[in-house]
Design an enzyme around this catalytic site. Structure first.
Site: not given
Length: 354
Positions: A218, A191
């Site tokens: 996530h 990310d």
């Protein structure tokens, strides 16, 4: 071609050294013997799921890492081929392969860092929750092995859904009496890597010069890029903020759809996993100021697990940083992220108690 008697003697000495008489009849044993020698000073690392879509490029990149002295590759299929292939690379790390459940304990014994990309990949139309039932069982089995064979190892957990698999791992370690919250790290680095890349595109900068904190979790809305805290300092329009946030949150889906059934984000995930593993190894070495984002046991919010910046050291995540000042858009995003995260965390805990 004719060799001199001196050359023949030299070849004989080398052959006797590499291939002792009891091994000369078996080329596989000769290869194993060769792989067992040497190795630079560094750490012992195991990759669980090393023959998969993430595992193979991850193994290749870890073989290059100068901080790795011994690299153990484990999977339930295809490990011998991957091991042979990667072992031919002329870098310092010694590579050893392990195949199937009976060899799991040998793969884990004495390991400093365990990286777990094992599990099934996401396919088109599949949510991270769809992965849960398969990957949850895999993670539980692997963590039982870790608790038994290398309870002091730092664990980098990649297997999705990370928001649920990290709580599962924690419960396994608690049950075994080996749980150290500092050493269980959910890998959310992809990310951050995506955020750095996408923000750099908007700003017209080199992504290596950009640092975007990404907090929360996530998956989907739990991924919260803090664009107000980007380095170098900059400002975004509302339109840019919404575009960047949505693209970072849906980066995985972007890749799954682009591959059209041929896979998920394996290459960028392997790169991100190695970037995070390298940070962990530098922390284990004692380097100062190693700070990255990770999904860890946390008191930053009321949730038991949360992704934020952590300082990595010899004991794992030695310091967990607060979120810092958030703007209104980020505060709203944080509440959405926490609501979604709470359910995912509880799902993992509930699975572990079945």
């Amino acid at each position: 071609m004719e060799f001199s008697s001196e050359a023949n003697q030299r070849i004989a000495r080398i052959s006797a050294h590499l291939y002792p008489p009891n091994l000369q009849e078996n080329s596989c044993l000769r290869q194993a013997k060769c792989r067992a020698k040497g190795g630079a000073a560094g750490f012992k690392v195991a990759i669980l799921g090393a023959a998969g879509g993430i595992g193979q490029p991850l193994a290749m990149l870890m073989k290059i890492n100068p901080l790795v002295s011994v690299l153990h590759l484990y999977d339930v299929v295809n490990t011998p081929g991957v091991t042979a292939d990667i072992s031919h690379m002329d870098t310092g790390a010694v590579v050893r392969g392990f195949l199937g459940q009976p060899q799991l304990e040998n793969a884990l014994t004495g390991v400093d860092l365990v990286i777990i990309p094992a599990g099934v990949p996401r396919k088109p139309g599949m949510t991270r929750d769809d992965l849960f039932n398969i990957n949850a069982g895999i993670v539980r089995t692997l963590c039982e092995g870790i608790a038994k064979c290398c309870p002091n190892a730092t664990v980098n957990l990649i297997s999705n859904p990370v928001n649920s698999t990290v709580p599962i791992a924690a419960e396994v370690f608690k049950k075994a009496g080996t749980y150290d919250p500092k050493k269980l790290l959910g890998v959310t680095m992809l990310d951050v890597v995506r955020a750095n890349t996408f923000v750099a595109e908007v700003l017209g900068l080199d992504p290596r010069d950009v640092d975007v904190p990404v907090v929360g979790g996530h998956a989907g809305v739990t991924i919260l890029p803090l664009l107000s805290q980007v380095k170098p300092p900059c400002s975004f329009t509302q339109e840019e903020t919404e575009y960047l946030t949505n693209r970072i949150q849906n980066g995985g889906t972007e890749v799954v759809e682009a591959k059209a059934g041929a896979g998920s984000a394996t290459l960028s995930m392997a790169y991100a996993a190695v970037k995070f593993a390298d940070a962990c190894l530098r922390g284990l070495r004692g380097d100062a100021g190693v700070v990255e984002c990770a999904f860890v046991a946390s008191q930053v919010t009321e949730l038991p697990f949360f992704a934020s910046k952590v300082r990595l050291g010899r004991q794992g995540a030695e310091e967990i940083f607060q979120l810092g000042p958030l703007n209104e858009y980020e505060r709203i995003g944080l509440e959405k992220a926490k609501k979604e995260l709470a359910g995912s965390i509880q799902k993992g805990i509930s699975f572990s108690k079945k």
